[in-house]
Design a protein around this motif. Structure first.
Motif, short mmCIF file in Angstrom:
data_model
loop_
_atom_site.label_atom_id
_atom_site.label_comp_id
_atom_site.label_asym_id
_atom_site.label_seq_id
_atom_site.Cartn_x
_atom_site.Cartn_y
_atom_site.Cartn_z
N HIS A 9 9.75 1.39 -0.27
CA HIS A 9 9.66 1.13 -1.63
C HIS A 9 11.34 2.07 -2.60
CE1 HIS A 9 8.28 -1.26 -6.11
NE2 HIS A 9 9.47 -0.17 -6.24
N ASN A 37 2.03 10.03 -11.91
CA ASN A 37 3.30 10.67 -11.56
C ASN A 37 3.98 11.23 -13.18
OD1 ASN A 37 5.19 8.75 -13.64
ND2 ASN A 37 3.38 7.53 -12.43
N ASP A 76 10.29 13.84 -8.74
CA ASP A 76 10.66 13.75 -7.27
C ASP A 76 8.52 14.79 -7.43
OD1 ASP A 76 11.60 13.08 -4.26
OD2 ASP A 76 10.33 15.04 -4.22
N VAL A 105 9.93 6.31 1.77
CA VAL A 105 8.67 5.70 1.26
C VAL A 105 9.33 4.19 1.33
CG1 VAL A 105 7.34 4.42 -1.07
CG2 VAL A 105 7.97 8.05 -0.01
N LYS A 142 1.48 2.14 -4.89
CA LYS A 142 0.21 2.82 -5.99
C LYS A 142 0.47 3.29 -7.08
CE LYS A 142 -2.03 3.20 -1.78
NZ LYS A 142 -2.52 4.31 -1.01
N ILE A 143 1.86 4.13 -7.73
CA ILE A 143 2.17 4.49 -8.82
C ILE A 143 2.41 3.84 -10.12
CG2 ILE A 143 4.41 6.55 -9.21
CD1 ILE A 143 4.11 7.67 -6.76
N GLN A 154 1.06 -1.29 0.18
CA GLN A 154 -0.49 -0.34 0.17
C GLN A 154 0.79 1.28 -0.63
OE1 GLN A 154 -3.54 0.08 -0.92
NE2 GLN A 154 -2.94 -2.64 -0.85
N ASN A 155 2.74 1.08 -0.29
CA ASN A 155 3.09 2.12 -0.52
C ASN A 155 2.67 3.13 -1.18
OD1 ASN A 155 5.72 2.10 -2.23
ND2 ASN A 155 5.07 -0.33 -1.61
N VAL A 156 2.97 3.86 -1.20
CA VAL A 156 2.79 5.29 -2.09
C VAL A 156 3.34 4.94 -4.00
CG1 VAL A 156 4.87 7.02 -1.88
CG2 VAL A 156 2.24 7.80 -2.45
N PHE A 157 4.88 4.56 -3.59
CA PHE A 157 4.86 4.27 -5.15
C PHE A 157 4.80 2.97 -5.19
CE2 PHE A 157 9.52 6.50 -3.32
CZ PHE A 157 8.46 7.33 -4.15
N GLU A 189 -2.59 4.10 -10.00
CA GLU A 189 -3.32 4.37 -8.70
C GLU A 189 -2.78 5.87 -8.23
OE1 GLU A 189 -4.13 -0.33 -7.08
OE2 GLU A 189 -3.35 1.59 -5.61
N ILE A 190 -1.33 6.00 -8.82
CA ILE A 190 -1.61 7.48 -8.07
C ILE A 190 -0.64 7.90 -9.51
CG2 ILE A 190 0.23 9.19 -6.61
CD1 ILE A 190 -1.24 7.23 -4.62
#
Ligand code: 5GP
Length: 125
Positions: A108, A25, A39, A106, A17-18, A12-15, A22-23
């Motif tokens: 990842h 970039n 960044d 983060v 998701k990227i 579920q970490n932000v990277f 899902e997020i």
């Protein structure tokens, strides 16, 4: 808040998701092994993150567990991104934070690619 890099990988970490789309970039480069993107809070005129596609918390588990092809693919992608961005002749800095003392936020693996101007001392004193 810096993370404990010995904990298991959290998908579920932000990277993560990227990587799953899902997020959003700002992608600079992508191949089978790596994704490079700007960044969100740049600390230099050029500040790009390069992450492996595999599920690794940081440099420690990546260096111990990733396959040779994965490691080579990731390292080559970092070099390719730096060349593509024109950073080789003026120079750049490559940084990987790990765990609490490293200030890793983060969980990842990512390397920071900094450039676009003189970057100052390696560490603040
Ligand atoms: P660390 O401290 O873990 O080495 O660095 C994490 C980096 O990720 C920070 O420079 C931070 O600005 C960046 N970052 C955190 N969340 C996001 C995001 O959602 N998108 C992008 N592009 N960068 C992010």
């Amino acid at each position: 808040m810096p993370i404990d890099a010995t904990l298991p990988y959290d998908d579920q970490n932000v990277f993560a998701k990227i990587l799953r789309g899902e997020i959003p970039n700002r992608t600079v480069y992508e191949d089978e092994w790596a994704l490079a993107f700007h960044d969100i809070a740049p600390a230099a005129p050029v500040h790009v993150l390069v992450i492996p596609k595999g599920a690794y918390v940081g440099w420690d588990d990546f260096s111990a567990q990733a396959g040779a092809e994965e490691i080579a693919g990731f390292v080559r992608a970092v070099g390719h991104v730096a060349r593509t961005l024109g950073l080789v002749e003026p120079g750049y800095r490559l940084l990987a934070n790990l765990g609490r003392n490293g200030g890793q936020e983060v969980p990842h693996l990512h390397v920071h690619l900094f450039g676009g101007g003189p970057l100052g001392p390696m560490l603040s004193r």
